[in-house]
Design a protein around this motif. Structure first.
Motif, PDB file in Angstrom:
ATOM      1  N   LYS A  71       0.809  -1.217   0.000  1.00 42.17           N
ATOM      2  CA  LYS A  71       0.000   0.000   0.000  1.00 42.17           C
ATOM      3  C   LYS A  71       0.852   1.282   0.000  1.00 42.17           C
ATOM      4  O   LYS A  71       0.323   2.375  -0.159  1.00 42.17           O
ATOM      5  CB  LYS A  71      -0.920   0.016   1.223  1.00 42.17           C
ATOM      6  N   VAL A  72       2.153   1.121   0.186  1.00 44.13           N
ATOM      7  CA  VAL A  72       3.039   2.281   0.240  1.00 44.13           C
ATOM      8  C   VAL A  72       3.270   2.803  -1.173  1.00 44.13           C
ATOM      9  O   VAL A  72       3.640   2.062  -2.075  1.00 44.13           O
ATOM     10  CB  VAL A  72       4.386   1.927   0.922  1.00 44.13           C
ATOM     11  N   LYS A  73       3.043   4.079  -1.335  1.00 38.37           N
ATOM     12  CA  LYS A  73       3.170   4.741  -2.639  1.00 38.37           C
ATOM     13  C   LYS A  73       4.451   5.581  -2.691  1.00 38.37           C
ATOM     14  O   LYS A  73       4.998   5.966  -1.656  1.00 38.37           O
ATOM     15  CB  LYS A  73       1.962   5.652  -2.896  1.00 38.37           C
ATOM     16  N   VAL A  74       4.859   5.898  -3.895  1.00 39.71           N
ATOM     17  CA  VAL A  74       6.034   6.747  -4.103  1.00 39.71           C
ATOM     18  C   VAL A  74       5.865   8.074  -3.366  1.00 39.71           C
ATOM     19  O   VAL A  74       6.797   8.576  -2.734  1.00 39.71           O
ATOM     20  CB  VAL A  74       6.276   6.978  -5.617  1.00 39.71           C
ATOM     21  N   SER A  75       4.669   8.634  -3.430  1.00 39.66           N
ATOM     22  CA  SER A  75       4.418   9.923  -2.766  1.00 39.66           C
ATOM     23  C   SER A  75       4.635   9.833  -1.256  1.00 39.66           C
ATOM     24  O   SER A  75       5.062  10.813  -0.629  1.00 39.66           O
ATOM     25  CB  SER A  75       3.007  10.418  -3.077  1.00 39.66           C
ATOM     26  N   MET A  76       4.375   8.684  -0.666  1.00 35.16           N
ATOM     27  CA  MET A  76       4.593   8.509   0.774  1.00 35.16           C
ATOM     28  C   MET A  76       6.093   8.508   1.095  1.00 35.16           C
ATOM     29  O   MET A  76       6.514   9.075   2.109  1.00 35.16           O
ATOM     30  CB  MET A  76       3.947   7.211   1.254  1.00 35.16           C
ATOM     31  N   ILE A  77       6.878   7.879   0.229  1.00 32.61           N
ATOM     32  CA  ILE A  77       8.329   7.878   0.424  1.00 32.61           C
ATOM     33  C   ILE A  77       8.867   9.300   0.251  1.00 32.61           C
ATOM     34  O   ILE A  77       9.698   9.759   1.043  1.00 32.61           O
ATOM     35  CB  ILE A  77       9.027   6.915  -0.565  1.00 32.61           C
ATOM     36  N   ASN A  78       8.379  10.006  -0.761  1.00 36.73           N
ATOM     37  CA  ASN A  78       8.790  11.406  -0.960  1.00 36.73           C
ATOM     38  C   ASN A  78       8.440  12.256   0.247  1.00 36.73           C
ATOM     39  O   ASN A  78       9.232  13.094   0.690  1.00 36.73           O
ATOM     40  CB  ASN A  78       8.148  11.984  -2.222  1.00 36.73           C
ATOM     41  N   SER A  79       7.251  12.042   0.786  1.00 37.74           N
ATOM     42  CA  SER A  79       6.820  12.786   1.970  1.00 37.74           C
ATOM     43  C   SER A  79       7.734  12.483   3.156  1.00 37.74           C
ATOM     44  O   SER A  79       8.110  13.387   3.911  1.00 37.74           O
ATOM     45  CB  SER A  79       5.365  12.422   2.301  1.00 37.74           C
ATOM     46  N   TYR A  80       8.091  11.224   3.324  1.00 38.49           N
ATOM     47  CA  TYR A  80       9.012  10.848   4.409  1.00 38.49           C
ATOM     48  C   TYR A  80      10.359  11.538   4.234  1.00 38.49           C
ATOM     49  O   TYR A  80      10.925  12.069   5.197  1.00 38.49           O
ATOM     50  CB  TYR A  80       9.199   9.333   4.467  1.00 38.49           C
ATOM     51  N   MET A  81      10.858  11.547   3.005  1.00 40.72           N
ATOM     52  CA  MET A  81      12.164  12.171   2.748  1.00 40.72           C
ATOM     53  C   MET A  81      12.119  13.670   3.071  1.00 40.72           C
ATOM     54  O   MET A  81      13.087  14.216   3.594  1.00 40.72           O
ATOM     55  CB  MET A  81      12.614  11.932   1.304  1.00 40.72           C
ATOM     56  N   ILE A  82      10.999  14.308   2.797  1.00 44.74           N
ATOM     57  CA  ILE A  82      10.843  15.726   3.157  1.00 44.74           C
ATOM     58  C   ILE A  82      10.803  15.877   4.677  1.00 44.74           C
ATOM     59  O   ILE A  82      11.373  16.805   5.229  1.00 44.74           O
ATOM     60  CB  ILE A  82       9.575  16.324   2.500  1.00 44.74           C
ATOM     61  N   SER A  83      10.151  14.924   5.344  1.00 43.64           N
ATOM     62  CA  SER A  83      10.003  15.014   6.806  1.00 43.64           C
ATOM     63  C   SER A  83      11.325  14.884   7.540  1.00 43.64           C
ATOM     64  O   SER A  83      11.436  15.332   8.689  1.00 43.64           O
ATOM     65  CB  SER A  83       9.025  13.959   7.315  1.00 43.64           C
ATOM     66  N   ILE A  84      12.327  14.278   6.914  1.00 44.16           N
ATOM     67  CA  ILE A  84      13.617  14.113   7.599  1.00 44.16           C
ATOM     68  C   ILE A  84      14.628  15.183   7.188  1.00 44.16           C
ATOM     69  O   ILE A  84      15.821  15.040   7.437  1.00 44.16           O
ATOM     70  CB  ILE A  84      14.211  12.705   7.366  1.00 44.16           C
ATOM     71  N   LYS A  85      14.139  16.250   6.591  1.00 42.70           N
ATOM     72  CA  LYS A  85      15.038  17.319   6.139  1.00 42.70           C
ATOM     73  C   LYS A  85      15.824  17.919   7.308  1.00 42.70           C
ATOM     74  O   LYS A  85      16.974  18.302   7.152  1.00 42.70           O
ATOM     75  CB  LYS A  85      14.231  18.413   5.429  1.00 42.70           C
ATOM     76  N   TYR A  86      15.186  17.984   8.475  1.00 37.79           N
ATOM     77  CA  TYR A  86      15.837  18.574   9.642  1.00 37.79           C
ATOM     78  C   TYR A  86      16.013  17.534  10.740  1.00 37.79           C
ATOM     79  O   TYR A  86      15.151  16.682  10.954  1.00 37.79           O
ATOM     80  CB  TYR A  86      15.016  19.745  10.182  1.00 37.79           C
ATOM     81  N   HIS A  95      23.102  16.247   2.948  1.00 41.25           N
ATOM     82  CA  HIS A  95      22.671  15.488   1.768  1.00 41.25           C
ATOM     83  C   HIS A  95      23.127  14.034   1.880  1.00 41.25           C
ATOM     84  O   HIS A  95      22.368  13.116   1.563  1.00 41.25           O
ATOM     85  CB  HIS A  95      23.224  16.128   0.496  1.00 41.25           C
ATOM     86  N   SER A  96      24.346  13.820   2.348  1.00 43.16           N
ATOM     87  CA  SER A  96      24.872  12.453   2.426  1.00 43.16           C
ATOM     88  C   SER A  96      24.098  11.610   3.443  1.00 43.16           C
ATOM     89  O   SER A  96      23.856  10.426   3.214  1.00 43.16           O
ATOM     90  CB  SER A  96      26.359  12.451   2.756  1.00 43.16           C
ATOM     91  N   LEU A  97      23.673  12.216   4.551  1.00 39.79           N
ATOM     92  CA  LEU A  97      22.892  11.465   5.543  1.00 39.79           C
ATOM     93  C   LEU A  97      21.499  11.145   5.001  1.00 39.79           C
ATOM     94  O   LEU A  97      20.988  10.038   5.192  1.00 39.79           O
ATOM     95  CB  LEU A  97      22.802  12.228   6.860  1.00 39.79           C
ATOM     96  N   LYS A  98      20.886  12.104   4.294  1.00 40.66           N
ATOM     97  CA  LYS A  98      19.582  11.825   3.677  1.00 40.66           C
ATOM     98  C   LYS A  98      19.725  10.708   2.645  1.00 40.66           C
ATOM     99  O   LYS A  98      18.866   9.823   2.571  1.00 40.66           O
ATOM    100  CB  LYS A  98      19.016  13.082   3.020  1.00 40.66           C
ATOM    101  N   ALA A  99      20.792  10.745   1.877  1.00 41.22           N
ATOM    102  CA  ALA A  99      21.031   9.696   0.875  1.00 41.22           C
ATOM    103  C   ALA A  99      21.231   8.350   1.559  1.00 41.22           C
ATOM    104  O   ALA A  99      20.686   7.331   1.108  1.00 41.22           O
ATOM    105  CB  ALA A  99      22.234  10.043   0.024  1.00 41.22           C
ATOM    106  N   CYS A 100      21.965   8.334   2.648  1.00 37.15           N
ATOM    107  CA  CYS A 100      22.200   7.098   3.402  1.00 37.15           C
ATOM    108  C   CYS A 100      20.877   6.525   3.907  1.00 37.15           C
ATOM    109  O   CYS A 100      20.620   5.322   3.785  1.00 37.15           O
ATOM    110  CB  CYS A 100      23.152   7.372   4.558  1.00 37.15           C
ATOM    111  N   ARG A 101      20.041   7.392   4.455  1.00 36.80           N
ATOM    112  CA  ARG A 101      18.720   6.945   4.929  1.00 36.80           C
ATOM    113  C   ARG A 101      17.887   6.395   3.784  1.00 36.80           C
ATOM    114  O   ARG A 101      17.230   5.377   3.903  1.00 36.80           O
ATOM    115  CB  ARG A 101      17.974   8.083   5.604  1.00 36.80           C
ATOM    116  N   PHE A 102      17.933   7.101   2.659  1.00 34.85           N
ATOM    117  CA  PHE A 102      17.162   6.650   1.505  1.00 34.85           C
ATOM    118  C   PHE A 102      17.636   5.272   1.050  1.00 34.85           C
ATOM    119  O   PHE A 102      16.819   4.385   0.789  1.00 34.85           O
ATOM    120  CB  PHE A 102      17.260   7.644   0.350  1.00 34.85           C
ATOM    121  N   TYR A 103      18.946   5.074   0.950  1.00 31.17           N
ATOM    122  CA  TYR A 103      19.450   3.785   0.485  1.00 31.17           C
ATOM    123  C   TYR A 103      19.149   2.667   1.475  1.00 31.17           C
ATOM    124  O   TYR A 103      18.923   1.520   1.071  1.00 31.17           O
ATOM    125  CB  TYR A 103      20.939   3.871   0.152  1.00 31.17           C
TER     126      TYR A 103
END
Length: 158
Positions: A71-86, A95-103
């Motif tokens: 049920k997880v959509k691409v938009s939900m992952i994008n929203s999560y990535m925005i939520s971890i900006k800070y 950027h490298s920590l966000k990339a690490c989390r994403f991977y």
């Protein structure tokens, strides 16, 4: 015991504590991470747990069963990535920590797909933003390379 082995044992204990009371599929994911270092295993498990908590809270998903990740959509992952900006202290996450989390999250969804809990990995369609701080790579010219060779051969200043 050697220092590295002690650290691995400590990390393994932390992982076991982290997985207490968590759904069984997270234990399966831990087993699937066997080829990774203990530090990476711990980080990837934490990233998966943070994502699960986010999706359950923000989208009211029941993720106690791995099949429900379909049920997880691409938009939900994008929203999560925005939520971890800070970070929790208010500073912007690198950027490298966000990339690490994403991977780490992508790896978790790869596991779910490999174990056939889901058919498509929603992370496959997520694009990480470009690193604005990244600088262009500048190559040495033939003359600069020759100067370096000469300095190595003859010594500097000769």
């Amino acid at each position: 015991m050697k220092g590295r082995q002690e650290n691995e044992k400590k990390t393994e204990v932390l992982i076991k504590k982290l997985l207490l009371g968590k759904p069984n599929y997270l234990n399966d994911y831990y087993i699937a991470l066997d080829s990774k270092s203990y530090t990476t295993q711990l980080k990837y498990l934490r990233y998966a747990i943070y994502l699960i908590e986010y999706l359950e809270n923000e989208y009211d998903l029941d993720l106690s069963k791995p099949e429900n990740f379909s049920k997880v959509k691409v938009s939900m992952i994008n929203s999560y990535m925005i939520s971890i900006k800070y970070k929790s202290d208010g500073t912007e996450m690198s950027h490298s920590l966000k990339a690490c989390r994403f991977y780490g999250i992508k790896n978790f969804f790869d596991f779910l797909a490999d174990d056939e809990y889901i058919q498509n990995n929603p992370c496959a369609k997520v694009k990480l933003p470009k690193n604005k701080d990244q600088h262009d790579i500048v190559s040495l010219t033939k003359n600069e390379i020759q100067m370096i060779k000469d300095n190595i051969t003859n010594g500097v200043g000769n």
